[in-house]
Each structure stands twice: as C-alpha cells, then as structure tokens.
Write a protein that holds these residues in place. Structure first.
Motif, short mmCIF file in Angstrom:
data_model
loop_
_atom_site.label_atom_id
_atom_site.label_comp_id
_atom_site.label_asym_id
_atom_site.label_seq_id
_atom_site.Cartn_x
_atom_site.Cartn_y
_atom_site.Cartn_z
N VAL A 1 -3.06 15.55 1.82
CA VAL A 1 -4.37 14.92 1.62
C VAL A 1 -4.23 13.96 0.45
O VAL A 1 -3.79 14.35 -0.64
CB VAL A 1 -5.47 15.95 1.33
CG1 VAL A 1 -6.81 15.24 1.14
CG2 VAL A 1 -5.56 16.98 2.45
N ALA A 2 -4.59 12.72 0.67
CA ALA A 2 -4.51 11.70 -0.38
C ALA A 2 -5.70 10.77 -0.26
O ALA A 2 -6.25 10.57 0.83
CB ALA A 2 -3.20 10.91 -0.26
N PHE A 3 -6.10 10.21 -1.39
CA PHE A 3 -7.26 9.32 -1.43
C PHE A 3 -6.83 7.95 -1.92
O PHE A 3 -6.07 7.84 -2.90
CB PHE A 3 -8.34 9.90 -2.35
CG PHE A 3 -8.82 11.26 -1.93
CD1 PHE A 3 -9.71 11.39 -0.88
CD2 PHE A 3 -8.37 12.40 -2.57
CE1 PHE A 3 -10.16 12.65 -0.48
CE2 PHE A 3 -8.79 13.66 -2.18
CZ PHE A 3 -9.69 13.79 -1.13
N PRO A 4 -7.30 6.89 -1.26
CA PRO A 4 -6.90 5.54 -1.68
C PRO A 4 -7.53 5.16 -3.01
O PRO A 4 -8.69 5.47 -3.29
CB PRO A 4 -7.42 4.65 -0.54
CG PRO A 4 -8.55 5.43 0.07
CD PRO A 4 -8.18 6.88 -0.08
N LEU A 5 -6.76 4.49 -3.84
CA LEU A 5 -7.21 4.05 -5.16
C LEU A 5 -7.27 2.53 -5.27
O LEU A 5 -7.43 1.99 -6.36
CB LEU A 5 -6.28 4.60 -6.25
CG LEU A 5 -6.23 6.12 -6.39
CD1 LEU A 5 -5.20 6.51 -7.45
CD2 LEU A 5 -7.60 6.68 -6.76
N GLY A 6 -7.15 1.86 -4.15
CA GLY A 6 -7.14 0.41 -4.20
C GLY A 6 -5.73 -0.12 -4.44
O GLY A 6 -4.75 0.63 -4.42
N ARG A 7 -5.64 -1.39 -4.71
CA ARG A 7 -4.33 -2.02 -4.91
C ARG A 7 -4.05 -2.28 -6.39
O ARG A 7 -4.96 -2.52 -7.17
CB ARG A 7 -4.26 -3.34 -4.13
CG ARG A 7 -4.35 -3.15 -2.62
CD ARG A 7 -4.12 -4.45 -1.86
NE ARG A 7 -4.17 -4.23 -0.43
CZ ARG A 7 -3.13 -3.82 0.30
NH1 ARG A 7 -1.97 -3.60 -0.29
NH2 ARG A 7 -3.25 -3.65 1.59
N SER A 8 -2.79 -2.20 -6.72
CA SER A 8 -2.37 -2.48 -8.10
C SER A 8 -2.36 -4.00 -8.31
O SER A 8 -2.56 -4.79 -7.37
CB SER A 8 -0.98 -1.92 -8.34
OG SER A 8 -0.01 -2.64 -7.58
N TRP A 9 -2.10 -4.42 -9.55
CA TRP A 9 -2.07 -5.86 -9.84
C TRP A 9 -0.93 -6.54 -9.09
O TRP A 9 -0.96 -7.77 -8.90
CB TRP A 9 -1.93 -6.07 -11.34
CG TRP A 9 -0.64 -5.55 -11.93
CD1 TRP A 9 -0.40 -4.30 -12.39
CD2 TRP A 9 0.55 -6.30 -12.13
NE1 TRP A 9 0.87 -4.18 -12.86
CE2 TRP A 9 1.49 -5.41 -12.72
CE3 TRP A 9 0.95 -7.62 -11.89
CZ2 TRP A 9 2.79 -5.79 -13.05
CZ3 TRP A 9 2.24 -8.00 -12.22
CH2 TRP A 9 3.15 -7.09 -12.79
N ARG A 10 0.04 -5.75 -8.62
CA ARG A 10 1.13 -6.31 -7.82
C ARG A 10 0.78 -6.37 -6.34
O ARG A 10 1.58 -6.84 -5.53
CB ARG A 10 2.39 -5.47 -7.99
CG ARG A 10 2.97 -5.51 -9.39
CD ARG A 10 4.20 -4.63 -9.46
NE ARG A 10 4.84 -4.70 -10.78
CZ ARG A 10 5.90 -4.00 -11.13
NH1 ARG A 10 6.45 -3.15 -10.24
NH2 ARG A 10 6.42 -4.12 -12.33
N GLY A 11 -0.40 -5.87 -5.98
CA GLY A 11 -0.80 -5.87 -4.58
C GLY A 11 -0.36 -4.64 -3.81
O GLY A 11 -0.54 -4.57 -2.59
N GLU A 12 0.21 -3.65 -4.51
CA GLU A 12 0.66 -2.44 -3.84
C GLU A 12 -0.51 -1.46 -3.68
O GLU A 12 -1.27 -1.26 -4.62
CB GLU A 12 1.78 -1.78 -4.66
CG GLU A 12 3.00 -2.67 -4.85
CD GLU A 12 3.95 -2.09 -5.88
OE1 GLU A 12 3.48 -1.24 -6.70
OE2 GLU A 12 5.12 -2.48 -5.89
N GLU A 13 -0.63 -0.89 -2.50
CA GLU A 13 -1.68 0.09 -2.27
C GLU A 13 -1.34 1.39 -2.99
O GLU A 13 -0.22 1.89 -2.88
CB GLU A 13 -1.85 0.34 -0.78
CG GLU A 13 -3.12 1.12 -0.45
CD GLU A 13 -3.43 1.15 1.04
OE1 GLU A 13 -4.47 1.69 1.39
OE2 GLU A 13 -2.62 0.62 1.81
N ARG A 14 -2.32 1.94 -3.72
CA ARG A 14 -2.09 3.15 -4.50
C ARG A 14 -2.87 4.32 -3.89
O ARG A 14 -3.97 4.13 -3.38
CB ARG A 14 -2.52 2.96 -5.95
CG ARG A 14 -1.79 1.84 -6.69
CD ARG A 14 -2.33 1.69 -8.09
NE ARG A 14 -3.76 1.44 -8.07
CZ ARG A 14 -4.59 1.67 -9.09
NH1 ARG A 14 -4.13 2.18 -10.22
NH2 ARG A 14 -5.88 1.40 -8.99
#
Length: 337
Positions: free
Chosen positions: A21-34
């Motif tokens: 189970v994981a929850f999205p945190l948006g993208r980092s400043w590099r554009g990587e999905e966290r």
C-alpha cells in the motif's frame, strides 16, 4: 493470553500475499513521481476462528493493513484472498457478499457512527444493505438481539450517537458489526477512546463474543500486552514490514527482536523505551529500520535489511543479531537463547 481459543485448523480463510500500500506524494523538482510506502510486501494467513494481533507504534502500518484487507484502502500490489476470492479484483456484488463476512471496528466509535441518524436507523441500514432478504419483523428482532448481546438496552435505538457515552458508542458499533453475522472481525484499536474499567469491560465482552461466535479476529493495537492477551498469535510491524511473528505466549515471555521486546515492556505506554524518534517513512534508514534506535545495532545492520527467518518452530524474526544468536545455538547443539 486467551487460552479459550481453538488451535488453527484447515485451510486459511484469509490469505494476504505480498501486499503493498502506497500513497502518491506528487512529483519531485526533478519530475520524478514520489510515493509513501506504508505496507511493504506483507503476507499473512488466518484460519477459521483464529486470532491474530498486529502490533506496532503509530506509523507502523497496522491500521492501513487492516483497512487494505477490507478494500477500504486500495493496495498498489499483492493479493487479498477471502475464501479463495481475490478481493482486489472482486466486482461490486461479490464484494458486497464478502462484506457480510468481513466487518471492522474503528478507533473512535462516535466518529464511525453517522451523527444525523439514530442508532436504530443505522442498524437497520446495515441489515437492509447486507442481509436484504430479512423481513421487517426479523430485522427488528435481530437488532434487539444484537443490542442485548453487547449489553445495551433497546432504548438506544431511538438515540443519536451524540447522546451516547464513549463506552455505549463502542458497544453500538460492535452491535452493528455483528448484525451481518461476520466470520472475520477486524479491530483497529477498538477501545482507544475508553479508559480503565470501561476499556477492560469492553475487551472482555469482545473476547466472550469471539469465543461464542467462533469469529476469526484481526486485532491491531500499539498496546502489545493487550493485543497478546486477546490473540493467539502476534505479528510485530515496523515501517510496514513484519519484524517478528510467533505465538502470543512466546512473544509475551521471550520476544527476540529488540523492537518487540520494547513494545511488550512498554505495557500500554504511548511509546516504547527506545533511543530517539521513530524513523520517517519518507526517509527510512538503510538496512534494518530499527538500527538508529536499537541498543544492539552493529555496522552490519546498516548494510542489508534482515529477512524474516525462523529462529525456532513457529517463530520468525527479521533481526541480524537474533538470527546470529539462533545460528550459534544451533551450531553448538544447544537451544537458541
């Protein structure tokens, strides 16, 4: 430990395999999905009438795991099988049938009840949704029986949740969960809002109902002593992974993982006596997740996460030190300490 429980027998009715189970945190400043991983590849099984305690601090993943099993939180990987049916892939009607068997108690019973509906309306709604073939007279009788079973008078049917004391609300929530005649009851800190005698009375009631109905029970709590008294078997969770698994009597008297020992010794305190604060799931430490707080940690603990390996029959531990001790005891011909 509740010694009135039957020993597990037959095939598992609940099987969880590599659940994530994981929850999205948006993208980092590099554009990587966290992503924030809360449950990381957990596998458990539960037999008919068996009880299992999920133990760990706040943030260990036990509550999310409990909700993911019931599909209240969507997993991102793995499988949850109930009586051979994969709940993650079950269509709505199959999931509705499964919910007759799978019920949950939440930490705050007042928050789990609709403040705008009477207790009677909420109990009736549960039956109408999950047992629609019952007649109105049968539903009324069943509601009265459920209230009697949890020690509440039928007068509460006309009350709104705000009129109930916390102990009464906890019992009303239990009555609602029992109405569909479940086979598995998932308890997520069900007595969290109760103190002293009220807490003890509610847990005694829960144990008595479990034995009478032969329910399977999944009990999530940060109070390890309480969980081990209720359940036959215990799993200790740390940052979404199992670090120790054994019968409750073994964990209560001889836990092998330092984290498990600290939880048992805490005896109801909010936090176990370990160095420092729990690690952030956003930046988990390398190697063993406990190593920054562990009094036994050595250099090797920072290198490779320990696997969950057996140290005795029915007893598994994810700890380099405990595994080394068990191996030394085996090689010397003696018993592991």
């Amino acid at each position: 430990v509740d010694h009135g429980q039957p020993a597990p027998s037959g095939p598992p009715i609940l099987s969880v395999r590599d659940l994530r189970v994981a929850f999205p945190l948006g993208r980092s400043w590099r554009g990587e999905e966290r992503w924030l991983t809360v449950v990381d590849g957990l596998s458990i099984e539960l037999a008919e009438g068996e009880t299992l305690a999920l133990l760990g601090e706040t943030g260990s993943g036990k509550s999310v795991l409990a909700r993911a099993i019931l599909r209240l939180v969507p997993p991102v990987g793995g499988q949850v099988s109930w009586l051979g049916t994969d709940l993650a892939a079950a269509p709505p009607e199959a999931m509705r049938r499964a919910r007759r068997d799978l019920q949950i108690l939440f930490p705050d019973p007042l928050a789990a009840l609709d403040p705008l509906m009477t207790i009677g309306a909420q109990l009736a709604e549960t039956l109408e949704s999950l047992r629609p073939t019952r007649s109105p007279a049968d539903r009324a009788a069943r509601m009265a029986e459920a209230l009697e079973e949890v020690g509440l008078p039928t007068a509460v049917l006309d009350l709104h949740p705000g009129s109930l004391r916390p102990a009464e609300a906890a019992r009303a929530g239990l009555a609602r969960a029992l109405l569909p005649e479940p086979r598995l009851l998932v308890c997520d800190e069900p007595a969290a809002t109760l103190d002293g005698a009220e807490r003890a009375d509610f847990l005694a009631l829960l144990r008595a109902i479990r034995r009478r109905r032969r329910l399977a029970l999944l009990y999530a709590t940060q109070d390890a002593a309480e969980g081990l008294r209720i359940a036959r078997r215990g799993l200790v969770l740390l940052l979404g992974r199992i670090v120790e698994s054994a019968d409750s009597a073994v964990l209560a008297a001889g836990a092998r993982h330092p984290y498990s020992r600290a939880l048992v010794a805490a005896a109801g305190l909010v936090r176990p006596a370990l160095h420092g604060d729990p690690p952030s799931p956003l930046r988990p430490p390398t190697g063993c997740a406990l190593r920054l707080r562990c009094p036994l940690a050595h250099d090797g603990c920072a290198q490779v996460p320990p696997s969950l390996d057996p140290v005795a029959p029915g007893h598994r531990v994810a700890c380099h030190v405990a595994q080394d001790e068990a191996q030394d005891g085996t090689q010397s011909g003696g018993k592991a300490p």
